[in-house]
Design a protein around this motif. Structure first.
Motif: not given
Length: 225
Positions: A5-6, A36-38, A47-49, A73-75
């Motif tokens: 996710l970007i 929007e991300a949520l 798996e990652l943001a 998830i890692p950020i």
């Protein structure tokens, strides 16, 4: 396929990262703000943001807190800010890593791969046990008998790392790289402060482990035999 996710309100950044990661084989989901991300995370397993700090409606710090509370998830925080106070705020929000704009896409890729490896190892053993002490990575709780302890994020991660690697000596630099990330520019005494707090919290609660100072080298966790 790994879903990334970007989140960034800069369409050029979204396009750049999307193109680069998609060519490598990642599935990229794009959002222009935190809300929007949520919405994406509620319907899609990522798996990652990668999260920009300055965004409308919900900034990256608050989005990081929301993700940390609800998803394991890692950020990575993206920002044009390079002040130590901004980095501190990012890590307090719960980010795993911090990348300052402008950046090379390859550097972002290196950090993504490193975090995915770290989280993959942790997911294989989300709970570690030492005597009567149980440390749960998913809930961020420490259980000692009937006592449940909620630690500040970095104290928890430091303890989890030590208990996962007992009887191994780590220097302050190694601990900073593992817990605070490669970009951390604070004083190495941060490690000493966090270890002092852990000792104060657990010395009277359990003798399952002790965090010992190895003079001139760093620290190790000694497990009760």
């Amino acid at each position: 396929m790994t879903n990334i996710l970007i989140v960034d309100d800069d369409l050029n950044i979204l396009k750049l990262i999307d193109t680069f990661l998609s060519e490598i084989g990642y599935k990229v989901y794009k959002a222009q703000d935190g809300l929007e991300a949520l919405r994406i995370l509620r319907h899609t397993s990522c798996e990652l943001a990668v999260v920009d700090v300055m965004m409308p409606y919900m900034d990256g710090y608050n989005l990081t807190k929301e993700i940390r509370q609800n998803y394991d998830i890692p950020i990575i925080l993206l920002t044009s800010k390079n002040q130590i106070e901004d980095k501190e705020q990012g890590f307090l929000s719960g980010t795993d890593d911090y990348l300052v704009k402008p950046f090379e896409p390859k550097e972002l890729l290196f950090r993504i791969k490193a975090l995915l490896r770290r989280y993959d190892k942790q997911s294989d053993s989300a709970t570690v046990t030492l005597g009567r002490t149980i440390i749960n990575k998913k809930s961020y709780e420490v259980h000692i008998g009937d006592v449940t302890i909620l630690l500040p994020l970095k104290e928890f991660e430091l303890l989890y790392f030590f208990v996962s690697n007992p009887m191994q000596v780590f220097s302050r630099v190694q601990l900073i790289e593992h817990i605070w990330g490669l970009d951390y520019e604070g004083d190495e005494r941060t490690v000493d402060v966090h270890i002092k707090r852990l000792r104060e919290r657990f010395s009277k609660l359990t003798d399952d482990f002790k965090i010992k100072t190895v003079r001139g080298v760093g620290y190790l966790l000694e497990a009760k035999k």
